[in-house]
Design a protein around this motif. Structure first.
Motif, PDB file in Angstrom:
ATOM      1  N   UNK A   1       0.830  -1.197   0.000  1.00 28.93           N
ATOM      2  CA  UNK A   1       0.000   0.000   0.000  1.00 28.93           C
ATOM      3  C   UNK A   1       0.876   1.263   0.000  1.00 28.93           C
ATOM      4  N   UNK A   2       1.955   1.252   0.787  1.00 33.69           N
ATOM      5  CA  UNK A   2       2.854   2.399   0.819  1.00 33.69           C
ATOM      6  C   UNK A   2       3.516   2.638  -0.519  1.00 33.69           C
ATOM      7  N   UNK A   3       3.951   1.560  -1.183  1.00 34.88           N
ATOM      8  CA  UNK A   3       4.573   1.707  -2.503  1.00 34.88           C
ATOM      9  C   UNK A   3       3.580   2.263  -3.505  1.00 34.88           C
ATOM     10  N   UNK A   4       2.328   1.798  -3.438  1.00 41.17           N
ATOM     11  CA  UNK A   4       1.293   2.310  -4.339  1.00 41.17           C
ATOM     12  C   UNK A   4       1.045   3.799  -4.101  1.00 41.17           C
ATOM     13  N   UNK A   5       1.015   4.202  -2.841  1.00 40.21           N
ATOM     14  CA  UNK A   5       0.811   5.626  -2.525  1.00 40.21           C
ATOM     15  C   UNK A   5       1.984   6.455  -3.050  1.00 40.21           C
ATOM     16  N   UNK A   6       3.202   5.924  -2.959  1.00 38.90           N
ATOM     17  CA  UNK A   6       4.365   6.634  -3.495  1.00 38.90           C
ATOM     18  C   UNK A   6       4.235   6.840  -5.003  1.00 38.90           C
ATOM     19  N   UNK A   7       3.810   5.788  -5.704  1.00 31.49           N
ATOM     20  CA  UNK A   7       3.643   5.889  -7.152  1.00 31.49           C
ATOM     21  C   UNK A   7       2.553   6.900  -7.493  1.00 31.49           C
ATOM     22  N   UNK A   8       1.442   6.847  -6.757  1.00 32.75           N
ATOM     23  CA  UNK A   8       0.373   7.822  -6.990  1.00 32.75           C
ATOM     24  C   UNK A   8       0.886   9.234  -6.739  1.00 32.75           C
ATOM     25  N   UNK A   9       1.702   9.408  -5.694  1.00 35.49           N
ATOM     26  CA  UNK A   9       2.287  10.713  -5.426  1.00 35.49           C
ATOM     27  C   UNK A   9       3.144  11.197  -6.586  1.00 35.49           C
ATOM     28  N   UNK A  10       3.927  10.293  -7.161  1.00 34.68           N
ATOM     29  CA  UNK A  10       4.731  10.665  -8.316  1.00 34.68           C
ATOM     30  C   UNK A  10       3.883  11.074  -9.501  1.00 34.68           C
ATOM     31  N   UNK A  11       2.787  10.340  -9.746  1.00 36.21           N
ATOM     32  CA  UNK A  11       1.903  10.672 -10.866  1.00 36.21           C
ATOM     33  C   UNK A  11       1.194  12.004 -10.636  1.00 36.21           C
ATOM     34  N   UNK A  12       0.771  12.254  -9.398  1.00 38.89           N
ATOM     35  CA  UNK A  12       0.120  13.531  -9.088  1.00 38.89           C
ATOM     36  C   UNK A  12       1.098  14.678  -9.312  1.00 38.89           C
ATOM     37  N   UNK A  13       2.319  14.510  -8.836  1.00 41.15           N
ATOM     38  CA  UNK A  13       3.334  15.542  -9.037  1.00 41.15           C
ATOM     39  C   UNK A  13       3.616  15.760 -10.516  1.00 41.15           C
ATOM     40  N   UNK A  14       3.611  14.673 -11.269  1.00 42.72           N
ATOM     41  CA  UNK A  14       3.880  14.773 -12.710  1.00 42.72           C
ATOM     42  C   UNK A  14       2.798  15.565 -13.431  1.00 42.72           C
ATOM     43  N   UNK A  15       1.578  15.534 -12.886  1.00 42.34           N
ATOM     44  CA  UNK A  15       0.472  16.255 -13.529  1.00 42.34           C
ATOM     45  C   UNK A  15       0.477  17.750 -13.226  1.00 42.34           C
ATOM     46  N   UNK A  16       1.439  18.215 -12.419  1.00 39.45           N
ATOM     47  CA  UNK A  16       1.525  19.641 -12.090  1.00 39.45           C
ATOM     48  C   UNK A  16       1.669  20.464 -13.379  1.00 39.45           C
ATOM     49  N   UNK A  17       0.892  21.512 -13.478  1.00 41.59           N
ATOM     50  CA  UNK A  17       0.868  22.330 -14.693  1.00 41.59           C
ATOM     51  C   UNK A  17       2.242  22.918 -15.010  1.00 41.59           C
ATOM     52  N   UNK A  18       3.046  23.172 -13.989  1.00 44.17           N
ATOM     53  CA  UNK A  18       4.358  23.781 -14.219  1.00 44.17           C
ATOM     54  C   UNK A  18       5.256  22.871 -15.052  1.00 44.17           C
ATOM     55  N   UNK A  19       5.061  21.544 -14.934  1.00 41.04           N
ATOM     56  CA  UNK A  19       5.852  20.629 -15.754  1.00 41.04           C
ATOM     57  C   UNK A  19       5.448  20.699 -17.217  1.00 41.04           C
ATOM     58  N   UNK A  20       4.187  21.021 -17.475  1.00 42.50           N
ATOM     59  CA  UNK A  20       3.728  21.117 -18.867  1.00 42.50           C
ATOM     60  C   UNK A  20       4.065  22.472 -19.469  1.00 42.50           C
ATOM     61  N   UNK A  21       4.005  23.525 -18.639  1.00 43.70           N
ATOM     62  CA  UNK A  21       4.294  24.861 -19.139  1.00 43.70           C
ATOM     63  C   UNK A  21       5.785  25.019 -19.411  1.00 43.70           C
ATOM     64  N   UNK A  22       6.607  24.402 -18.563  1.00 41.00           N
ATOM     65  CA  UNK A  22       8.046  24.488 -18.765  1.00 41.00           C
ATOM     66  C   UNK A  22       8.662  25.602 -17.948  1.00 41.00           C
ATOM     67  N   UNK A  23       9.724  26.152 -18.474  1.00 41.43           N
ATOM     68  CA  UNK A  23      10.536  27.107 -17.725  1.00 41.43           C
ATOM     69  C   UNK A  23       9.904  28.468 -17.689  1.00 41.43           C
ATOM     70  N   UNK A  24      10.275  29.306 -16.721  1.00 44.52           N
ATOM     71  CA  UNK A  24       9.791  30.679 -16.686  1.00 44.52           C
ATOM     72  C   UNK A  24      10.178  31.426 -17.955  1.00 44.52           C
ATOM     73  N   UNK A  25       9.375  32.441 -18.290  1.00 51.34           N
ATOM     74  CA  UNK A  25       9.591  33.186 -19.530  1.00 51.34           C
ATOM     75  C   UNK A  25      10.966  33.818 -19.581  1.00 51.34           C
ATOM     76  N   UNK A  26      11.417  34.375 -18.456  1.00 51.33           N
ATOM     77  CA  UNK A  26      12.712  35.056 -18.494  1.00 51.33           C
ATOM     78  C   UNK A  26      13.843  34.069 -18.762  1.00 51.33           C
ATOM     79  N   UNK A  27      13.690  32.817 -18.280  1.00 49.22           N
ATOM     80  CA  UNK A  27      14.735  31.822 -18.528  1.00 49.22           C
ATOM     81  C   UNK A  27      14.770  31.442 -19.991  1.00 49.22           C
ATOM     82  N   UNK A  28      13.591  31.326 -20.618  1.00 48.68           N
ATOM     83  CA  UNK A  28      13.560  30.978 -22.036  1.00 48.68           C
ATOM     84  C   UNK A  28      14.147  32.103 -22.867  1.00 48.68           C
TER      85      UNK A  28
END
Length: 662
Positions: free
Chosen positions: A625-652
């Motif tokens: 159960x703990x391993x499953x929760x860890x994997x779910x945590x990773x997937x939730x973090x992966x769905x963060x919009x910042x990962x899809x948007x990418x880097x800040x505008x000034x960095x680009x």
């Protein structure tokens, strides 16, 4: 004909990979958008060619084309379809083709979803990824051709190793390889950044989602393998520090450190050189695992029995890829700016401690895994390094890391007040001490090792500390009416961290209890006899032969009671496969909230009884159960919009004006 198409597709893929490895890199040096743009289409074509080859081998297995030597050696007409398909990667050649397919898949993913990357960085990263693919394509084409023909074709095949004919082992390798190979993308980004001479917050933002994808898949793969060993091998355990288990665990440790280090680069523009080092190390350890599995230097139930000359090829690839990478790192890393400064007591300091301890842990596992090989090579005698070494050296390293995991998120960036943090965690600390004391009173004082109470207290510390940090973020106790709204507005990465840390706490509790308080009984048991283990009474009522699709099973029936009341009927079995003729153990497991009731039936003895192994494994379900929760945590973090948007505008914007460097 289809097999020849698959072989020819691999040859074409090699040509495309060579093109992708050279032209975009040259284009990035000259800042030529046309040449850099070739990387995307080349990665698409490369994936399509490799996918055609993989489909051709899969087709040969499904139709039982025994004129292909690989199919003849690893399949049989009586095998269920699932195991015909999984037989594709249940051997050296097929699993290597799966590795290459996943390499091409990650390159395709960057090409399709990396639109927010600067053209130079994207071109260099895809070129480095292609270089890795070239190495493995050369390996498979010259030493491990999966499409080699037999003439005349045999009537039937030799079958797949029965230990691999299991749902857990059908899905374990693909997940494991998605993790192994996924770290190649972080590696490619790291080498591209070293070539370019720039590592910044934007780079960290780009590399984190690819590392997180690899981490999620590798976690799934390791847990599936552990679960398979738990119920299939029949010894009642879930981890034995086997060399091949270690080969998957080491890159997981390095990858976990990389995830945390990249956060510091993104948030504080610090630890840049160290983060690049971890990216190289994570993939280097993945390649090392490939060498250990395929070289024949180790003996393991997980390893492929391979020609040592193949191991020499992989060793050469390992030396070139990782040796060259560290040479480039040695030249370029000193020129990287150090970034923001921070005090030892700070969030950066806590994350750095996490990194150092995980890297040290990976080094400890590496030493224990390789030392017997070195001792044998230098005629120092046969040395066996097993669980006592790893448990006594690795586990103490993880204790301060777990302590810091609960306190670190409470710390502010740059500088923090340690006493203030501990003051906010005083209730959590008190409850953890109480949990350890109660555990010692109930179990530790009369049974089990002394450290078990500390392990339970540590799990409670991390679990409650994680919940306390979440509660503080949403101001659960200060403004409860507004807490739900704040929780909805929390970044998904924050939710992911909470879930992953809470899942690790559950895993620690399960691992501690199952290691400290497992109860077992091994005996010769006749039909009608009863044996009691941990309050459960196992009565063997019957043993009969059962015909399977490609095996015969000797199946026992246990009627299990607790306190005189019926609990479960359990039917473990010992199977004997027809082709190849080999026995396997099928444990019967009934899970409860507090642990697993576990039964195994073995051979019949001369007295008419059967060798049976009966266990009670406390809190093992908490681990899964703990391993499953860890994997779910990773997937939730992966769905963060910042990962899809990418880097800040000034960095680009800064990346566009930065001159390309060779």
């Amino acid at each position: 004909m289809i097999a020849e198409i698959g072989h020819f597709a691999l040859i074409l893929a090699l040509g495309v990979a060579l093109l992708q490895a050279v032209v975009p890199l040259w284009g990035a040096r000259r800042n030529d958008p046309v040449l850099m743009g070739l990387a995307g289409p080349a990665s698409v074509v490369q994936f399509l060619l490799v996918a055609v080859s993989f489909a051709a081998l899969t087709h040969a297995y499904v139709v039982s084309d025994f004129s292909v030597m690989n199919v003849f050696s690893n399949s049989h007409t009586d095998k269920p379809l699932l195991y015909k398909v999984s037989g594709v990667w249940g051997n050296h050649e097929g699993s290597l083709l799966l590795w290459i397919t996943i390499l091409a898949l990650f390159g395709l993913a960057v090409s399709l979803f990396g639109g927010n990357l600067p053209p130079g960085l994207k071109a260099r990263a895809l070129a480095v990824q292609a270089m890795i693919t070239v190495g493995f394509l050369l390996f498979i084409l010259f030493t491990s051709n999966p499409f080699e023909r037999l003439d005349p074709p045999p009537i039937n095949g030799q079958g797949l190793n029965p230990l691999l004919q299991d749902p857990g082992l059908a899905f374990h390798p693909p997940f494991l390889y998605l993790g192994y190979v996924g770290f190649s993308m972080a590696f490619s980004f790291a080498i591209a950044a070293l070539i370019e001479g720039r590592v910044d917050a934007a780079w960290a933002r780009w590399v984190r989602p690819w590392t997180l994808v690899a981490w999620v898949f590798l976690t799934c793969g390791i847990v599936l393998g552990s679960w398979w060993a738990y119920y299939e091998l029949g010894w009642g355990g879930w981890w034995y520090w086997d060399p091949v288990e270690n080969a998957s665990f080491m890159p997981w440790l390095a990858g976990t450190a990389l995830l945390h280090s990249a956060v510091v680069v993104e948030k504080r523009d610090a630890l840049k050189s160290w983060t690049i080092f971890l990216a190289i190390l994570a993939f280097g350890l993945s390649l090392l695992g490939t060498f250990l599995v395929r070289s024949g230097v180790i003996t393991s139930v997980h390893a492929f029995a391979s020609d040592p000359t193949r191991g020499v090829f992989i060793l050469g690839l390992l030396v070139i890829a990782i040796g060259g990478s560290f040479a480039l790192y040695a030249v370029r890393a000193p020129s990287l700016k150090t970034g923001g400064l921070f005090a030892p007591i700070s969030r950066e300091g806590a994350l750095l401690l996490n990194n150092v301890l995980m890297a040290t842990g990976a080094g400890t596992v590496l030493l224990g895994t390789l030392y017997p090989l070195f001792a044998d090579a230098f005629d120092l005698g046969k040395v066996s390094v097993g669980p006592p070494f790893f448990n006594s050296v690795f586990v103490p390293l993880m204790v301060p890391m777990v302590l810091a995991m609960a306190a670190g998120p409470f710390m502010s960036w740059k500088r923090a007040d340690l006493m203030g943090v501990l003051g906010r965690l005083k209730l959590v600390l008190g409850l953890a001490v109480v949990a350890a004391g109660v555990t010692w009173f109930l179990e530790g004082g009369t049974a089990g090792p002394w450290w078990a109470a500390g392990g339970i207290g540590l799990a409670v510390w991390l679990f409650l500390g994680t919940l306390a940090e979440w509660a503080e973020r949403v101001r659960l106790f200060k403004a409860p009416a507004e807490a739900l709204g704040r929780a909805r507005r929390l970044p998904r990465a924050a939710w992911g961290m909470t879930l992953a840390h809470a899942g690790l706490a559950l895993f620690i509790a399960g691992a501690t209890a199952s290691s400290a308080w497992k109860q077992e009984s091994v005996q010769s048991q006749k039909v009608g006899e009863a044996v009691t283990v941990a309050g459960y009474t196992f009565t063997l009522t019957d043993v009969r032969d059962v015909q399977g699709p490609n095996y015969v099973a000797s199946t026992g029936t246990f009627e299990v009671t607790r306190d005189g009341k019926p609990f479960a009927t359990m039917t473990p079995a010992k199977r004997t496969y027809k082709m190849p003729p080999r026995p396997t153990t099928e444990a019967a497991i009934v899970g409860t909230f507090w642990g697993d009731v576990y039964a195994v039936v073995g051979d019949k003895d001369p007295d008419g009884g059967y060798v049976t192994r009966l266990y009670f494994n406390p809190l093992v379900p908490w681990m899964w159960m703990g391993a499953l929760v860890m994997v779910i945590g990773g997937l939730v973090s992966l769905s963060d919009r910042r990962h899809r948007v990418g880097a800040p505008t000034r960095a680009r914007a800064g990346a566009k004006t930065q001159p390309a460097k060779a």
